[in-house]
Every structure is written in structure tokens, then in C-alpha cells.
Design an enzyme around this catalytic site. Structure first.
Site, short mmCIF file in Angstrom:
data_model
loop_
_atom_site.label_atom_id
_atom_site.label_comp_id
_atom_site.label_asym_id
_atom_site.label_seq_id
_atom_site.Cartn_x
_atom_site.Cartn_y
_atom_site.Cartn_z
CB ILE A 30 -0.96 -0.03 1.22
CG1 ILE A 30 -2.20 0.81 0.98
CG2 ILE A 30 -0.25 0.35 2.51
CD1 ILE A 30 -3.30 0.58 2.01
CG ASN A 85 11.73 -5.63 7.39
OD1 ASN A 85 12.91 -5.60 7.05
ND2 ASN A 85 10.81 -4.86 6.84
CG HIS A 98 5.18 -9.39 5.23
ND1 HIS A 98 4.89 -9.42 6.58
CD2 HIS A 98 5.82 -8.22 5.00
CE1 HIS A 98 5.32 -8.31 7.14
NE2 HIS A 98 5.90 -7.56 6.22
CG HIS A 100 8.98 -6.08 2.12
ND1 HIS A 100 8.16 -4.97 2.19
CD2 HIS A 100 9.04 -6.56 3.39
CE1 HIS A 100 7.74 -4.81 3.44
NE2 HIS A 100 8.27 -5.75 4.19
P1 5GP Z 1 6.88 -4.82 7.53
O1 5GP Z 1 7.13 -3.44 8.09
O2 5GP Z 1 6.08 -5.65 8.51
O3 5GP Z 1 8.09 -5.51 7.02
O4 5GP Z 1 6.01 -4.61 6.24
C1 5GP Z 1 4.66 -4.31 6.28
C2 5GP Z 1 4.29 -3.71 4.95
O5 5GP Z 1 2.90 -3.83 4.81
C3 5GP Z 1 4.64 -2.23 4.81
O6 5GP Z 1 5.49 -2.05 3.68
C4 5GP Z 1 3.27 -1.56 4.62
O7 5GP Z 1 3.32 -0.51 3.68
C5 5GP Z 1 2.40 -2.71 4.14
N1 5GP Z 1 1.00 -2.62 4.53
C6 5GP Z 1 0.50 -2.33 5.76
N2 5GP Z 1 -0.84 -2.38 5.76
C7 5GP Z 1 -1.20 -2.72 4.49
C8 5GP Z 1 -2.47 -2.93 3.87
O8 5GP Z 1 -3.55 -2.82 4.46
N3 5GP Z 1 -2.45 -3.27 2.55
C9 5GP Z 1 -1.28 -3.41 1.84
N4 5GP Z 1 -1.38 -3.74 0.55
N5 5GP Z 1 -0.08 -3.21 2.40
C10 5GP Z 1 -0.04 -2.87 3.71
#
Ligand code: 5GP
Length: 111
Positions: A30, A85, A98, A100
Site C-alpha cells: 500500500i 523484516n 511476508h 518484500h
Molecule cells: P513490515 O514493516 O512488517 O516488514 O512490512 C509491512 C508492509 O505492509 C509495509 O510495507 C506496509 O506498507 C504494508 N501494509 C500495511 N498495511 C497494508 C495494507 O492494508 N495493505 C497493503 N497492501 N499493504 C499494507
């Protein structure tokens, strides 16, 4: 515990889906940090990489194959980074494993 990704997987929240199998889903981030920024994850609720076990070895291989296919589909097969992460101090904000997939630009150094 339910996470935002758990809710997306259940269909309770929308996403821009680019890939799906019975075990894996991938959709656009997002808040993209690159022209291509896809989140690839198992549907199974695993909090992070460190929580994976022997029983998940097959799933890990499928996640890597998904990344390869998505990179090809997105036209970045020669220009992407795949990362996860693990834990808040590494920048994890959603506790559903997840990866990236970032690509489509010159990617800088990692911290
Ligand atoms: P993290 O910080 O856990 O490695 O990555 C989480 C990712 O999820 C972030 O890059 C953030 O932009 C994305 N994200 C968070 N909420 C949502 C959502 O509701 N939809 C989508 N498509 N991405 C999200």
C-alpha cells in the site's frame, strides 16, 4: 492473533492481488518503496521467519518460486531484492510472515 494481512487473506479487506495459490498470496504494498513493491506471504498465519519450522520447508520453497514468477511477470527478473523484516527492531510492523519483493529501480545499500 488476527493481523491486517490475515484479514486480507480472509477477504475481509481489499488488496491489489498479483498472485495466488492455495497456500500463497501476493499483492502490491500500500506504501510502495520502489516501482515494483510486492508482498508475498503464506496464507498460513506464521508470525515471522524465525517462527518457521521443519514443517514449513516446502512452503519456503514455494514462496521463493512465487517470487521468481512474480519478478518475471512484473518485468524485473534481473533487478529485484527479496527480503523479510524479522522483529520490530528489524522494521517488522505486521506480524504475519511476508517477503518484500522490491524492484524496477537501482536499489541502494542495505543498513
Ligand atoms: P513490515 O514493516 O512488517 O516488514 O512490512 C509491512 C508492509 O505492509 C509495509 O510495507 C506496509 O506498507 C504494508 N501494509 C500495511 N498495511 C497494508 C495494507 O492494508 N495493505 C497493503 N497492501 N499493504 C499494507
Amino acid at each position: 492473533m488476527d493481523t491486517v494481512f490475515g484479514r486480507i487473506i480472509k477477504g475481509e479487506l481489499p488488496c491489489d492481488k498479483v498472485y495466488e495459490t492455495d497456500e500463497i498470496i501476493a499483492f502490491k504494498d500500500i506504501n510502495p518503496k520502489a516501482p515494483v513493491h510486492i508482498l508475498i506471504m503464506p496464507k498460513k498465519a506464521i508470525p515471522n521467519l524465525q517462527s518457521m519450522g521443519e514443517q514449513d520447508l516446502g512452503l519456503m520453497g514455494k514462496l521463493v518460486v512465487a517470487a521468481q514468477e512474480i519478478a518475471l511477470d512484473m518485468g524485473v527478473a534481473d533487478n529485484y531484492r527479496l527480503l523479510t523484516n524479522n522483529g520490530p527492531k528489524a522494521g517488522q510492523s505486521v506480524f504475519h510472515l511476508h517477503f518484500h519483493l522490491l524492484g524496477g529501480k537501482i536499489l541502494g545499500d542495505l543498513d
